[in-house]
Write a protein that holds these residues in place. Sequence first.
Motif, short mmCIF file in Angstrom:
data_model
loop_
_atom_site.label_atom_id
_atom_site.label_comp_id
_atom_site.label_asym_id
_atom_site.label_seq_id
_atom_site.Cartn_x
_atom_site.Cartn_y
_atom_site.Cartn_z
N TYR A 86 11.61 15.36 5.91
CA TYR A 86 12.12 16.50 5.13
C TYR A 86 12.35 16.13 3.67
CZ TYR A 86 13.24 19.36 9.32
OH TYR A 86 13.20 20.11 10.46
N ILE A 124 15.98 16.47 16.88
CA ILE A 124 16.72 17.16 15.82
C ILE A 124 16.64 18.67 16.05
CG2 ILE A 124 16.83 17.57 13.31
CD1 ILE A 124 17.68 14.73 14.33
N VAL A 128 19.96 20.97 16.60
CA VAL A 128 20.29 22.06 15.68
C VAL A 128 20.43 23.37 16.46
CG1 VAL A 128 19.39 23.51 13.81
CG2 VAL A 128 19.27 21.02 13.63
N PRO A 133 26.55 20.63 14.06
CA PRO A 133 26.72 20.92 12.62
C PRO A 133 26.33 19.74 11.73
CG PRO A 133 28.87 20.50 13.63
CD PRO A 133 27.85 20.34 14.72
N PHE A 134 25.03 19.46 11.67
CA PHE A 134 24.55 18.40 10.79
C PHE A 134 24.88 18.75 9.34
CE2 PHE A 134 21.17 17.60 14.14
CZ PHE A 134 21.59 16.31 14.44
N ARG A 136 24.37 19.54 5.49
CA ARG A 136 23.39 20.45 4.88
C ARG A 136 23.43 20.35 3.36
NH1 ARG A 136 20.23 23.72 8.56
NH2 ARG A 136 21.25 23.38 10.56
N GLU A 137 22.32 20.75 2.77
CA GLU A 137 22.25 20.94 1.33
C GLU A 137 22.82 22.33 1.02
OE1 GLU A 137 21.26 18.62 -0.51
OE2 GLU A 137 20.02 17.36 0.79
N TYR A 138 23.12 22.59 -0.26
CA TYR A 138 23.65 23.91 -0.60
C TYR A 138 22.69 25.01 -0.21
CZ TYR A 138 27.87 22.13 -2.63
OH TYR A 138 29.08 21.53 -2.78
N GLY A 140 20.95 25.25 2.32
CA GLY A 140 20.91 25.51 3.75
C GLY A 140 20.03 24.56 4.54
N ALA A 141 19.26 23.71 3.84
CA ALA A 141 18.39 22.77 4.57
C ALA A 141 19.18 21.56 5.04
CB ALA A 141 17.25 22.33 3.66
N LEU A 142 18.65 20.90 6.05
CA LEU A 142 19.28 19.69 6.57
C LEU A 142 19.17 18.58 5.53
CD1 LEU A 142 17.69 20.07 10.06
CD2 LEU A 142 20.17 19.90 9.69
#
Lengths: 637, 266
Positions: A86, A124, A128, A133-134, A136-138, A140-142
């Motif tokens: 990713y 993964i 998910v 609750p992995f 996250r970036e702002y 919304g991506a992991l």
Amino acid sequence: MKLDARIPSGPIEQAWDNARFEMKLVNPANKRRHHLLVIGSGLAGASAAATLGELGYNVTCFCFQDSPRRAHSIAAQGGINAAKNYQNDGDSVYRLFYDTVKGGDFRAREANVYRLAQNSLSIIDQAVAQGVPFAREYGGALTNRSFGGAQVSRTFYARGQTGQQLLLGAYQALERQVDAGTVTMIPRTEMLDLIVIDGRARGIVARNLITGKLSVHLAEAVILATGGYGNVYYLSTNAKGSNATAIWRAHKRGALFANPCYTQIHPTCIPVSGDYQSKLTLMSESLRNDGRIWVPMNKGDKRTPNEISEEERDYYLERRYPSFGNLVPRDVASRNAKAVCDEGRGVGETGLGVYLDFADAIARLGEHTIRERYGNLFDMYQRITDENPYKVPMRIYPAIHYTMGGLWVDYQLQSTIPGLFVLGEANFSDHGANRLGASALMQGLSDGYFIIPYTVGNYLASSKLGKVSESHPDAQAALSCVRTGIDKLLAIRGRRTVDSFHRELGKIVWDDCGMSRNAQGLRTAIEKIRALREEYWQNVTVPGSGDDLNQSLEKAGRVADFFELGELMCIDALERNESCGGHFREEYQTPDGEAQRDDEHFSYVAAWGYTGPGKPPELTQEPLEFAYVHPSQRSYK
Amino acid sequence: MKLTLKIWRQKGPEAPGKFVSYPVDNVNPEMSMLECLDVLNESLIERGEEPVAFEHDCREGICGSCGFMISGIAHGPQAATTVCQLTMRHFKDGDELVLEPWRSRPFPFVKDLVVDRRAFDRIVQAGGYISVSTGNAPDGNAIPVGKEEADRAMDAAACIGCGACVAACPNGSAALFTGAKIAHLGILPQGQPERDRRAVRMVAQMNAEGFGSCTNIGECTGVCPKEIPLEVIARMNRDYLRGIWKERHQLVTTIAPVTDWDLVTK
Ligand SMILES: Cc1cc2nc3c(=O)[nH]c(=O)nc-3n(C[C@H](O)[C@H](O)[C@H](O)COP(=O)(O)OP(=O)(O)OC[C@H]3O[C@@H](n4cnc5c(N)ncnc54)[C@H](O)[C@@H]3O)c2cc1C
Ligand code: SF4
Ligand code: FES
């Protein structure tokens, strides 16, 4: 004995697909007639039990805690690897495979590792979807971080509680199946023996830890997911209850035990503070991403860290390994910490500690960012040591953390006893002589969610399994063997507590079969273990009775097994005249002190067979072949 | 330092119980509460007495096994700390600490400081999950989750299932525990399809277990080692009310509470 690992033929990329295609399937309507036992509810056991239940099998799952959610997997902090790429930083299934084989110092089976890397992708996705609750970036991506010696960011995490969140995901999936009636969950119950009938695993003997009742459970296959044996050492980062009893007793019933001497020492734990100490606390190794490790240049320097100037500090990992620096693999980091402490440059009251310093990272990124990244770990450190790591460098020291060895399994995760499957840390597969950070969670879930559901079906569909009953002589023999063992422990009424023996055993194994080993030390360790075991059976005291909750009795049985396993670890370490990964034999090192493998003579899995009480174990070798990753001297310079 | 531990001793649910005082010398301020009990237990065993039974496993504050009352406070005086991580430096030389098990009807007594918390597992069985079988999942990044939502879900998901909230609540309510799971899954997009049913069934199970009702006293969050906020209870109540209306035509079933331990021989 000849070991057939059942590695599929053909290119490694297609091996698992081909293997699955060749497997026999169980008719969906028949699945509920097949009864399976899953021992253990950690990541491996819970994911297996849940998935097998979803498929419609009739599953019974056991754990010794009061709830399956408390399995030791809950304590994993750092994260789980997956080759998702990713971050677009050049990761791939092949690279994860390559890193794992190399990180394991070329002592793992290539085909297994490749499959593990493939399965990492689906793990993964599954987690998910379950609501794990992995981070996250702002957008919304992991998000990912790099971890424990990897040069790509492939580690997924949920704060410092990744194991907890993944386990809760698997536990919830398991409880859903309990509600659906496919899985029966039996907590607070310990497996104490394996029942083998006509050469096949057909059940277990278990003890109800509340009532003390012993019972026989029969099934068509038995799946062990009972975790690792790091507690042989007494002090380790494992949960207090983690034990080897299930795998050890299966070993005594005929399952070969592979690579027992491959144990992993984690470089970043809080140092021991006194002899009442009951366990060691891990500080996630993600801390090494931003912390710098150092000791004073001079021996016996007792000044506080802040009084020691830059020039008087030795950032020994950065100095010796310029390209990996503080991120060298665990075995290398641990050994170097021991070396500087042995030189007399260790810090803290005991001299068994090195600094992990965040001052530079705080200056560069600000305290806020460091708090965001590691806040809960810093809090935990402060809670235990009463020191503020934002102001004073942490003190860390290596501790036993993980065991790569375990019951031998083939590519289908079946042990040398047909019908006995072994998953997770309890088996020996995938990590070779050293496990990379964030790979145990991945392996446990790969085994449980994505491998065993196929391979156990294949076993059931291709075996003719007659009905067996509790009155079968082999079932009754196992039951009375367990009863005799318990009565024997209760009858000794000697003068020493179980814990005092366990501590002494742990110290022997730590001193002579820990971070570094040599032939002389291993030989004396074997003698000492035998003598101590002798004393144990004469002089241990177990108060109370066998018919209620008796925690001393539980421990006593586990420690009895640790004695035997501890001896086998030393025998294996003595036999392996090379250094590889976590197994460092002082006689076999390069001129600059790195592990020196001997591929010509030791490129094999050492699988040990039990031959009877007091008799020497029997070694069978499974040769390892490397068709993809060419064995080389690991270098992190 | 020297302490006196006044501990509830009771061999089993039917046996009589009483407090017994044990002086413990040589308490090191660095040791944890459980290590202090280890030291006491070693000396009891050496004297041929039965050690104090207590639950523990990880000793890192994450498995939720440990927990008892220390002088009336669940998990003791240090905020956000389980007894396994509570170091003795929080006490003074000469202190007397009173150790008792969680006392709550849905947590039947087992021995000394040990109780039976299986009711929590049944609350989860009633709907504390997202129904997605292995193999059904889309790509991890196919479901974007904003950082704030993910963080809030994680705050709720941090619950370790220790039961301190129930023990501290004058009503013996399990609202904080149940609310934490409903909030964790209800905040996430993956949890939406089952949100109503989940809240309705979990609350029904909580009631069937005999936990008391929540009257917003807030003792629970005060003792919670993971500082689960009271908001989760508000959220549970909202989801429950909405669910009860939307699911009004559905039959709500609960699981029969099992309290005996003769599981393996049944
Ligand atoms: C502190 C710590 C941090 C870690 N962090 C990470 C990390 O960040 N990333 C990573 O990848 N790995 C990590 N690891 C390693 C990883 O957590 C473990 O290897 C993994 O969780 C083991 O899972 P498992 O399912 O095989 O066994 P476990 O989780 O140990 O489960 C064993 C199960 O078996 C049951 N059991 C055992 N014996 C019996 C018996 N005789 N009868 C009945 N039941 C029995 C237990 O009740 C339990 O349910 C960490 C380990 C530790 C100690
Ligand atoms: S909400 Fe807090 S106190 Fe209650 S069970 Fe969860 S962690 Fe324990
Ligand atoms: S022993 Fe695990 S939380 Fe205390």
